[in-house]
Design a protein around this motif. Sequence first.
Motif, PDB file in Angstrom:
ATOM      1  N   LEU A   1      12.761   3.782  -5.170  1.00 27.46           N
ATOM      2  CA  LEU A   1      11.510   3.020  -5.153  1.00 27.46           C
ATOM      3  C   LEU A   1      10.340   3.851  -4.633  1.00 27.46           C
ATOM      4  CD1 LEU A   1      12.660  -0.542  -4.101  1.00 27.46           C
ATOM      5  CD2 LEU A   1      11.353   0.045  -6.143  1.00 27.46           C
ATOM      6  N   GLN A   2      10.646   4.718  -3.649  1.00 25.69           N
ATOM      7  CA  GLN A   2       9.609   5.651  -3.191  1.00 25.69           C
ATOM      8  C   GLN A   2       9.099   6.451  -4.383  1.00 25.69           C
ATOM      9  OE1 GLN A   2      11.725   7.988  -0.219  1.00 25.69           O
ATOM     10  NE2 GLN A   2      10.231   7.435   1.331  1.00 25.69           N
TER      11      GLN A   2
ATOM     12  N   PRO B   1      10.612  -2.362   5.188  1.00 28.07           N
ATOM     13  CA  PRO B   1      12.046  -2.325   4.853  1.00 28.07           C
ATOM     14  C   PRO B   1      12.302  -2.298   3.349  1.00 28.07           C
ATOM     15  CG  PRO B   1      11.624  -3.984   6.543  1.00 28.07           C
ATOM     16  CD  PRO B   1      10.289  -3.437   6.153  1.00 28.07           C
ATOM     17  N   ALA B   2      11.467  -2.973   2.579  1.00 28.75           N
ATOM     18  CA  ALA B   2      11.705  -3.028   1.126  1.00 28.75           C
ATOM     19  C   ALA B   2      11.491  -1.676   0.456  1.00 28.75           C
ATOM     20  CB  ALA B   2      10.801  -4.071   0.481  1.00 28.75           C
ATOM     21  N   LYS B   3      10.827  -0.764   1.147  1.00 32.24           N
ATOM     22  CA  LYS B   3      10.633   0.558   0.573  1.00 32.24           C
ATOM     23  C   LYS B   3      11.970   1.303   0.502  1.00 32.24           C
ATOM     24  CE  LYS B   3       7.069   3.929   0.428  1.00 32.24           C
ATOM     25  NZ  LYS B   3       5.892   4.524   1.016  1.00 32.24           N
ATOM     26  N   PHE B   4      12.908   0.872   1.334  1.00 34.38           N
ATOM     27  CA  PHE B   4      14.246   1.461   1.325  1.00 34.38           C
ATOM     28  C   PHE B   4      15.253   0.391   0.929  1.00 34.38           C
ATOM     29  CE2 PHE B   4      11.494   3.822   4.057  1.00 34.38           C
ATOM     30  CZ  PHE B   4      11.680   5.116   3.591  1.00 34.38           C
TER      31      PHE B   4
ATOM     32  N   LEU C   1       5.154  -2.751  -4.669  1.00 32.55           N
ATOM     33  CA  LEU C   1       6.349  -2.134  -5.228  1.00 32.55           C
ATOM     34  C   LEU C   1       6.773  -2.811  -6.516  1.00 32.55           C
ATOM     35  CD1 LEU C   1       8.849  -1.365  -2.333  1.00 32.55           C
ATOM     36  CD2 LEU C   1       7.758   0.232  -3.880  1.00 32.55           C
ATOM     37  N   ALA C   2       6.703  -4.124  -6.516  1.00 28.32           N
ATOM     38  CA  ALA C   2       7.149  -4.889  -7.678  1.00 28.32           C
ATOM     39  C   ALA C   2       6.404  -4.429  -8.928  1.00 28.32           C
ATOM     40  CB  ALA C   2       6.926  -6.382  -7.434  1.00 28.32           C
ATOM     41  N   GLN C   3       5.101  -4.166  -8.775  1.00 28.95           N
ATOM     42  CA  GLN C   3       4.276  -3.740  -9.898  1.00 28.95           C
ATOM     43  C   GLN C   3       4.774  -2.451 -10.540  1.00 28.95           C
ATOM     44  OE1 GLN C   3       0.359  -3.198  -8.439  1.00 28.95           O
ATOM     45  NE2 GLN C   3      -0.145  -5.386  -8.411  1.00 28.95           N
ATOM     46  N   ARG C   4       5.349  -1.558  -9.742  1.00 30.06           N
ATOM     47  CA  ARG C   4       5.676  -0.234 -10.249  1.00 30.06           C
ATOM     48  C   ARG C   4       7.155  -0.035 -10.570  1.00 30.06           C
ATOM     49  NH1 ARG C   4       0.816   1.523  -9.973  1.00 30.06           N
ATOM     50  NH2 ARG C   4       1.445   3.006 -11.553  1.00 30.06           N
TER      51      ARG C   4
END
Length: 429
Positions: free
Chosen positions: A165-166, A379-382, A400-403
């Motif tokens: 996700l990163q 936390p959602a980034k990991f 994040l959801a967008q990408r």
Amino acid sequence: MKLYNLKDHNEQVSFSQAIKQGLGRQQGLFFPLELPEFSSTEIDDLLELDLVTRSSRILSAYLGDEIAPETVYQRVKAAFTFPAPVATVSDDIASLELFHGPTLAFKDFGGRFMAQMLAQVSNGEKVTILTATSGDTGAAVAHAFYGLENVRVVILYPRGKISPLQEKLFCTLGGNIYTIAIDSDFDACQALVKQAFDDEELKQAIGLNSANSINISRLLAQICYYFEAVAQLPAAARQQLVVSVPSGNFGDLTAGLLAKSLGLPIKRFIAATNANDTVPRYLSNGEWAPNPTVATLSNAMDVSQPNNWPRVEELFRRKNWALPTLGFGAVSDDVTKATMHELEALGYTSEPHAAIAYRLLRDQLQPGEFGLFLGTAHPAKFKESVEAILDKTLDLPEALAQRADLELLSHNFAPDFAQLRQFLMALPE
Ligand SMILES: *Cc1c(COP(=O)(O)O)cnc(C)c1O
């Protein structure tokens, strides 16, 4: 603001030069010649202000001779568009959440402020930002500079060593943002960047600049959220405050120490690392002996040759602080996982970087002290690792959801400077 090169004190530059140049001769870091200090009444007054007003006053204490306070205020206002709340975790411990910006990590503060400052001082000259990332810097820098005129951004990262996700967050932008996955580790990416900065011809040809945490503008921006944290704490906690900083390149810790040097009441700091423990070992036995970098759950801290460490030592020297007053520790992946469970049981969902800082804070906090650890990423980034460890599902924040479903646009290179150089020279205008 005058700065000197830590490797050659005779090389002195203005803030405008330092931000454009990144590093000095022999790859030396720039360090402020004057270390401003606020009186305790001034600190009390600052703590009453809102984030943007207070931050612009703090930054003006450094930049005032080069950039008018009103301009600093407008630039800070454009950069700091999101809050940094303090969340209670237990009776004597709180988390400073630095992940409410567009790329969900603390690096948004420094990245966005640097973009504003570079726009302020560059007078329309062409700039190529070349930076290495262990995960989060890349996203922050890419988003901060995306679509800015006259700026091209090239980001190197270790292939397969950052979270999926990163990677999605900054390798799907396109436009003036170029991303390259390098078949090696973060230190190799950092070495390629250093090689590019040593190449005078390349530097001149493409207007090379680094947005790494070696850039002083980023560190200055980060000072501001330590003040924001203290402003939100109860008065009693302010007198006995211990701050634990999850560290990789040690930019964040440097900024915290600069905040203390300005007069912010922080009793002591804890330098928290993962298994890449060059600094904890150095602080315990006095030997600087980096090991090869190892991959851990807290990948943004997978750094064994931390760039900013010389600044930490310089500040201790200049302030006559004793290095042994700096707390430290290294936390394994197993203990990190157990600590994430411990935090979850306290009602606080965390991720590996913050959990490391919490672990050492919990273990080293003395009765009567109040502890603050930096929540450096959402936390959602990991998501993948946090969900697996905690056995629960996390919602993706909007950014994040967008990408998440977009195609990766990265190139893939060996750790080979010649190939990188050719790519940089051939970049479209
Ligand atoms: C970059 C980063 C760190 C390490 O910060 P340094 O300033 O390099 O020490 C810690 N946690 C997260 C989530 C990061 O992105």
